[in-house]
Every structure is written in structure tokens, then in C-alpha cells.
Scaffold this motif. Sequence first.
Motif, mmCIF file in Angstrom:
data_model
loop_
_atom_site.group_PDB
_atom_site.id
_atom_site.type_symbol
_atom_site.label_atom_id
_atom_site.label_comp_id
_atom_site.label_asym_id
_atom_site.label_seq_id
_atom_site.Cartn_x
_atom_site.Cartn_y
_atom_site.Cartn_z
ATOM 1 N N ILE A 16 44.153 48.157 55.872
ATOM 2 C CA ILE A 16 44.736 47.428 57.239
ATOM 3 C C ILE A 16 45.182 48.519 58.078
ATOM 4 O O ILE A 16 45.956 49.282 57.871
ATOM 5 C CB ILE A 16 46.016 46.672 56.811
ATOM 6 N N GLN A 17 44.342 48.180 59.349
ATOM 7 C CA GLN A 17 44.705 49.370 60.531
ATOM 8 C C GLN A 17 44.673 48.726 61.872
ATOM 9 O O GLN A 17 44.045 47.687 62.140
ATOM 10 C CB GLN A 17 43.724 50.454 60.652
ATOM 11 N N ASP A 18 45.417 49.106 62.820
ATOM 12 C CA ASP A 18 45.211 48.604 64.050
ATOM 13 C C ASP A 18 44.301 49.336 64.789
ATOM 14 O O ASP A 18 43.434 49.874 64.299
ATOM 15 C CB ASP A 18 46.432 48.671 64.948
ATOM 16 N N SER A 19 43.932 48.926 66.111
ATOM 17 C CA SER A 19 42.842 49.510 66.877
ATOM 18 C C SER A 19 42.817 51.100 67.079
ATOM 19 O O SER A 19 41.640 51.600 67.441
ATOM 20 C CB SER A 19 42.919 48.712 68.411
ATOM 21 N N ASN A 25 52.176 47.962 58.393
ATOM 22 C CA ASN A 25 52.689 47.317 57.328
ATOM 23 C C ASN A 25 52.871 45.799 57.686
ATOM 24 O O ASN A 25 52.991 45.225 58.688
ATOM 25 C CB ASN A 25 54.150 47.774 57.555
ATOM 26 N N LEU A 26 52.305 45.087 56.373
ATOM 27 C CA LEU A 26 52.388 43.809 56.394
ATOM 28 C C LEU A 26 53.719 42.827 56.281
ATOM 29 O O LEU A 26 54.598 43.532 55.604
ATOM 30 C CB LEU A 26 51.522 43.222 55.270
ATOM 31 N N LYS A 48 38.480 39.200 37.822
ATOM 32 C CA LYS A 48 38.678 39.609 39.091
ATOM 33 C C LYS A 48 40.074 39.375 39.460
ATOM 34 O O LYS A 48 40.473 38.324 39.215
ATOM 35 C CB LYS A 48 37.735 38.948 40.112
ATOM 36 N N PHE A 49 40.575 40.563 40.174
ATOM 37 C CA PHE A 49 41.934 40.227 40.790
ATOM 38 C C PHE A 49 41.909 40.904 42.223
ATOM 39 O O PHE A 49 41.144 42.000 42.370
ATOM 40 C CB PHE A 49 43.010 40.876 39.673
ATOM 41 N N PHE A 50 43.062 40.551 42.771
ATOM 42 C CA PHE A 50 43.268 40.938 44.120
ATOM 43 C C PHE A 50 44.635 41.696 43.918
ATOM 44 O O PHE A 50 45.768 41.089 43.918
ATOM 45 C CB PHE A 50 43.572 39.794 45.094
ATOM 46 N N VAL A 51 44.445 42.964 44.424
ATOM 47 C CA VAL A 51 45.775 43.831 44.291
ATOM 48 C C VAL A 51 46.061 44.265 45.687
ATOM 49 O O VAL A 51 45.293 45.068 46.342
ATOM 50 C CB VAL A 51 45.741 45.082 43.270
ATOM 51 N N LEU A 52 47.277 44.248 46.108
ATOM 52 C CA LEU A 52 47.780 44.718 47.429
ATOM 53 C C LEU A 52 48.363 46.398 46.900
ATOM 54 O O LEU A 52 49.252 46.160 46.284
ATOM 55 C CB LEU A 52 48.737 44.110 48.066
ATOM 56 N N ALA A 53 48.133 47.346 47.399
ATOM 57 C CA ALA A 53 48.494 48.508 46.746
ATOM 58 C C ALA A 53 48.878 49.588 47.895
ATOM 59 O O ALA A 53 48.243 49.453 49.041
ATOM 60 C CB ALA A 53 47.339 49.381 46.003
ATOM 61 N N THR A 54 49.668 50.557 47.987
ATOM 62 C CA THR A 54 50.073 51.521 48.843
ATOM 63 C C THR A 54 49.700 52.779 48.126
ATOM 64 O O THR A 54 49.960 53.229 47.129
ATOM 65 C CB THR A 54 51.767 51.478 49.135
ATOM 66 N N THR A 55 48.887 53.523 48.966
ATOM 67 C CA THR A 55 48.316 54.643 48.799
ATOM 68 C C THR A 55 48.696 55.747 49.760
ATOM 69 O O THR A 55 48.886 55.522 50.909
ATOM 70 C CB THR A 55 46.813 54.636 48.460
#
Length: 94
Positions: A16-19, A25-26, A48-55
Motif C-alpha cells: 500500500i503506497q501513495d503516488s 497507514n490504513l 487460503k488466507f488473507f494476512v495484513l502484515a507490517t514489514t
Amino acid sequence: MRTAAFPTFRKLYRKIQDSNGQQLNLPPGTYQLLTYYNYPVHRFGGGKFFVLATTSWIGGKNLFLGWTYAIVGAICLVVMFFLLCISRRNHNRD
């Protein structure tokens, strides 16, 4: 598609990035994700799973790989110093 090296793995789908390329941050809220069933996994008992992660720039929050590199590097330095001492001792005998 390649076979995964480990039984559980994560595949990066999107950042997730801006232009400008800066990460965003969501805000708290409810989000929806539309997925398609292109690769059936029920045949072999998968899921199958959907994971939001911070890296970070070095990956996720698992520090095992970083510690492993540091320990192996330290062992290599000790072995190098040991071999250098043996080499110097044998060179001085000649």
C-alpha cells in the motif's frame, strides 16, 4: 508456479503506497477483498488466507535469519583467525 520450500508460506500480493512511493497507514475500519479461486487447494488439504502484515526493509518480525547470519559470520571469523595463527606458526618454522 513453483512448489513452496516450506509447508506454510506467505506470498506478497501488494504494497500500500501513495503516488510518491511512500507507505501509507490504513485507518481503522472494515475492508473488503475480492478473491478468485484460480488455484484450488482443497484437493491436498490446503487453505487460503488473507494476512495484513507490517514489514521493514529486512523483512518481517522473525529475527531468526538475521541471528543466523550473525552467528555464522562470527564462527567464520573465529575459524579464519585460528587458521591464520596456524599458517603463521608453520611459516615461521621454514
